[in-house]
Design a protein around this motif. Structure first.
Motif, mmCIF file in Angstrom:
data_model
loop_
_atom_site.group_PDB
_atom_site.id
_atom_site.type_symbol
_atom_site.label_atom_id
_atom_site.label_comp_id
_atom_site.label_asym_id
_atom_site.label_seq_id
_atom_site.Cartn_x
_atom_site.Cartn_y
_atom_site.Cartn_z
ATOM 1 N N UNK A 1 -4.360 -5.921 -6.066
ATOM 2 C CA UNK A 1 -3.300 -6.925 -6.136
ATOM 3 C C UNK A 1 -2.000 -6.377 -5.559
ATOM 4 N N UNK A 2 -1.634 -5.177 -5.994
ATOM 5 C CA UNK A 2 -0.370 -4.583 -5.556
ATOM 6 C C UNK A 2 -0.346 -4.365 -4.049
ATOM 7 N N UNK A 3 -1.459 -3.900 -3.495
ATOM 8 C CA UNK A 3 -1.500 -3.564 -2.071
ATOM 9 C C UNK A 3 -1.431 -4.808 -1.197
ATOM 10 N N UNK A 4 -2.234 -5.831 -1.514
ATOM 11 C CA UNK A 4 -2.255 -7.015 -0.633
ATOM 12 C C UNK A 4 -0.928 -7.758 -0.710
ATOM 13 N N UNK A 5 -0.324 -7.797 -1.892
ATOM 14 C CA UNK A 5 0.976 -8.466 -1.983
ATOM 15 C C UNK A 5 2.088 -7.596 -1.405
ATOM 16 N N UNK A 6 1.975 -6.280 -1.568
ATOM 17 C CA UNK A 6 2.978 -5.403 -0.989
ATOM 18 C C UNK A 6 3.010 -5.496 0.523
ATOM 19 N N UNK A 7 1.824 -5.573 1.137
ATOM 20 C CA UNK A 7 1.759 -5.715 2.596
ATOM 21 C C UNK A 7 2.348 -7.042 3.054
ATOM 22 N N UNK A 8 2.335 -8.030 2.151
ATOM 23 C CA UNK A 8 2.886 -9.346 2.492
ATOM 24 C C UNK A 8 4.381 -9.438 2.192
ATOM 25 N N UNK A 9 4.953 -8.389 1.623
ATOM 26 C CA UNK A 9 6.389 -8.370 1.378
ATOM 27 C C UNK A 9 6.812 -8.611 -0.055
ATOM 28 N N UNK A 10 5.856 -8.646 -0.991
ATOM 29 C CA UNK A 10 6.190 -8.826 -2.408
ATOM 30 C C UNK A 10 5.766 -7.567 -3.155
ATOM 31 N N UNK A 11 6.725 -6.811 -3.636
ATOM 32 C CA UNK A 11 6.434 -5.558 -4.326
ATOM 33 C C UNK A 11 5.985 -5.831 -5.752
ATOM 34 N N UNK A 12 4.843 -5.261 -6.127
ATOM 35 C CA UNK A 12 4.288 -5.424 -7.474
ATOM 36 C C UNK A 12 3.793 -4.078 -7.979
ATOM 37 N N UNK A 13 3.760 -3.884 -9.292
ATOM 38 C CA UNK A 13 3.144 -2.664 -9.842
ATOM 39 C C UNK A 13 1.658 -2.619 -9.502
ATOM 40 N N UNK A 14 1.054 -1.449 -9.703
ATOM 41 C CA UNK A 14 -0.356 -1.300 -9.329
ATOM 42 C C UNK A 14 -1.276 -1.109 -10.533
ATOM 43 N N UNK A 15 -0.820 -1.535 -11.716
ATOM 44 C CA UNK A 15 -1.632 -1.384 -12.922
ATOM 45 C C UNK A 15 -1.585 -2.694 -13.685
ATOM 46 N N UNK A 16 -2.709 -3.069 -14.334
ATOM 47 C CA UNK A 16 -2.827 -4.411 -14.893
ATOM 48 C C UNK A 16 -1.766 -4.713 -15.955
ATOM 49 N N UNK A 17 -1.456 -3.758 -16.815
ATOM 50 C CA UNK A 17 -0.453 -4.015 -17.857
ATOM 51 C C UNK A 17 0.937 -4.183 -17.261
#
Length: 580
Positions: A328-344
């Motif tokens: 989730x984090x990687x595909x959204x990060x590549x699209x320009x939306x920074x997200x954490x990389x852990x489910x919690x």
């Protein structure tokens, strides 16, 4: 009613796969039927043969396993008794040897005394004393001396003989106990041999049934591939329709206020609870409107489609393997939306939307009251999700269990004030990416997929790329990632001697090493979750072992505490997979 077998699967015609966007929006026509709809447990890991005969075989295997476990306890007690009896025999023999040594020593002294008397003129007796005596006082004195010597000699030799006889009696008792212990051990060995023969017999029959199971599982896995392929094709068709309609997806920032900031030609989408949805719009046309998502969401979902079929491995972030949070984090990060990389952490910052309003690209968080938050995936519609799934061991399209949804978040809306994710309660294990995470000291059941220990179909396992070794797919992907990191440090991959161990293999090993091997049907090797390693890892204190201690946990591997130094069964080579 007979209880449901863990080997059972659905029987019936394959159904039509609900397309990614069309099922929610009626904007993309249904693409043709897929091989199967997403299963409740992706990859077909719960689907196996429905057979009463197989149920009976499993029951027989369980009975043999229980008997072996009982016999193992009895064998251990008998061996302990045999060792104690042998020690008593050895001690008794040592006592006899010591007593005979004392007796021999005393007898030697007596012999030297007699020899001296003979050398000095013959045997010394009361008669010789009287005949050779002069002064009566000297005769009386000599007779007293002679009597004292005789009394002392008789006492010394007699005491030594009594000690020897007592030692011989003790040895006889110990020998009898040893004979009895050996007889009991032989009887138990014969019983264990009979049980091993029974295990061999039931294993042979189970192997036949397992072949049928494996063929059916292969079909289910091919259906899963079809589901993945058809879903990706549906998504591409949706994106193509946007282009054909001349719709350029706007950036997420333009869709935060769909009432005031939408581009010309786009209109808001209604929300289930009234009002309109933020972060989405529609392009009106006949016969149905076309869903319009932010450009970042379309890019992220498209990238996730490209990851379908890649292995799941905890702690990895592509491109060859993923865990649910990193995908989730990687595909959204590549699209320009920074997200954490852990489910919690993803749960904590994801701005919520109503579950009834779920759209493609939304993050769906799954869990239960007992285990708390346990999974995160990307929604494709109201019934399906795409996720790096710990149980399937891969990135798959799977059914979205509505009853397990604890939160739906829309990344394009930006982060919310952090809110802690629900955790386990009542001693439940933590769940990561749909798979239970076992602590290092965990010694309970590690069952998965509905398969018996050591009777997992080959198609449900994944190869390690070394010899014929294989493990559960998530464990295999984690092992390969760990081995690659190890190779960077030592110039060669991890050396391995044992991995998944079949029930038959466990039976054979138990017959060879009953004091060391696990009872057949209980080994973590039989779950495809343990390996035995070599090349330096098999020795405490080596650089290779130290590297494993420091790094294996990053890949979900641990050295169980029972195998640590000083805990009775030191096995530096044995490592187990416990998840992230």
């Amino acid at each position: 009613m007979r209880p449901r077998s863990p080997w059972r699967t659905r029987r019936g015609p394959a159904s039509v796969l609900v397309t990614v966007a069309a099922a929610v929006l009626l904007a993309v026509p249904l693409a043709g039927p897929a091989g199967a709809e997403p299963s409740d447990q992706p990859g077909g890991t719960s689907g196996v043969l429905d057979s009463e005969a197989l149920d009976r075989l499993q029951q027989r295997a369980a009975e043999v396993q229980a008997d072996l476990q009982q016999r193992q306890t009895e064998v251990a007690a008998a061996r302990q008794q045999l060792a104690g009896a042998q020690a008593e025999v050895d001690a008794a023999r040592a006592t006899v040897d010591a007593a005979e040594g004392v007796l021999a020593q005393d007898q030697a002294l007596v012999a030297r005394y007699a020899s001296a008397v003979y050398r000095d003129g013959g045997a010394l007796t009361p008669l010789t004393v009287l005949l050779s005596g002069g002064d009566p006082a000297d005769v009386v004195s000599a007779l007293g001396y002679l009597e004292a010597v005789d009394d002392h000699t008789a006492a010394v030799v007699g005491a030594a003989e009594e000690q020897r006889q007592a030692a011989l009696a003790q040895q006889a008792t110990a020998d009898a106990a040893l004979t009895g212990a050996r007889q009991r051990a032989d009887e138990l060995a014969a019983e264990v041999a009979d049980l091993e023969a029974a295990a061999d017999a039931v294993t042979a029959e189970l192997d036949v049934a397992l072949g049928d199971v494996d063929r059916q599982l292969s079909d289910l896995q091919r259906q899963q591939v079809d589901v993945n392929t058809q879903t990706a094709a549906n998504w591409r068709a949706y994106v193509d329709q946007l282009g054909e309609a001349g719709v350029v997806p706007p950036p997420a920032a333009e869709m935060l206020d769909p009432v005031r900031s939408l581009r010309a030609g786009l209109t808001p989408i209604g929300a289930a609870a009234g009002g309109v949805q933020r972060g989405a719009a529609q392009f009106p046309r006949e016969p149905t409107s076309l869903l319009v998502l932010p450009a970042e969401t379309i890019a992220a979902v498209s990238a996730a489609m490209d990851a379908l079929g890649k292995p799941y491995a905890p702690g990895t972030a592509g491109p060859d393997s993923w865990d649910c949070g990193s995908l989730v984090s990687t595909v959204y990060g590549a699209a320009g939306i920074d997200l954490p990389d852990e489910q919690s952490a993803l749960f904590a910052v994801s701005t919520p939307v109503d579950q009834a309003d779920v759209l493609p690209g939304d993050l769906v968080f799954l869990g239960t009251p007992e285990s708390g938050l346990g999974h995160v995936g990307i929604a494709l519609d109201g019934r399906t999700m795409l996720a790096a799934d710990g149980r399937a061991g891969a990135v798959v399209v799977r059914r979205l269990p509505a009853e397990q949804v604890v939160h739906v978040g829309r990344p394009s809306l930006g982060p919310r004030p952090q809110e802690p994710a629900p955790g386990p309660s009542g001693g439940a294990l933590r769940v990561e990416c749909g798979n239970a995470v076992y602590p290092p000291t965990f010694d309970g059941a590690r069952s998965w997929g509905g398969y018996p220990n050591g009777l997992i179909p080959p198609s449900a396992l994944c190869p390690l790329g070394v010899g014929g070794h294989s493990l559960r797919c998530d464990a295999a992907a984690a092992y390969r990632a760990m081995s690659a990191a190890y190779a960077e440090a030592f110039g060669r991959p991890v050396c391995i001697t044992d991995s998944y161990r079949t029930y038959a293999g466990q039976v054979r090993l138990y017959g060879e090493k009953p004091a060391l091997a696990a009872v057949p049907g209980t080994s973590n090797h039989g779950w495809g979750l343990a390996v035995d390693l070599c090349g330096g890892i098999d020795g405490f204190g080596t650089p290779q072992y130290a590297w494993m201690v420091a790094n294996a946990g990053r890949f979900g591997w641990l050295h169980p505490t029972w195998a640590d130094p000083g805990n009775g069964r030191e096995e530096p080579w044995h490592w187990e997979y416990a998840g992230s």
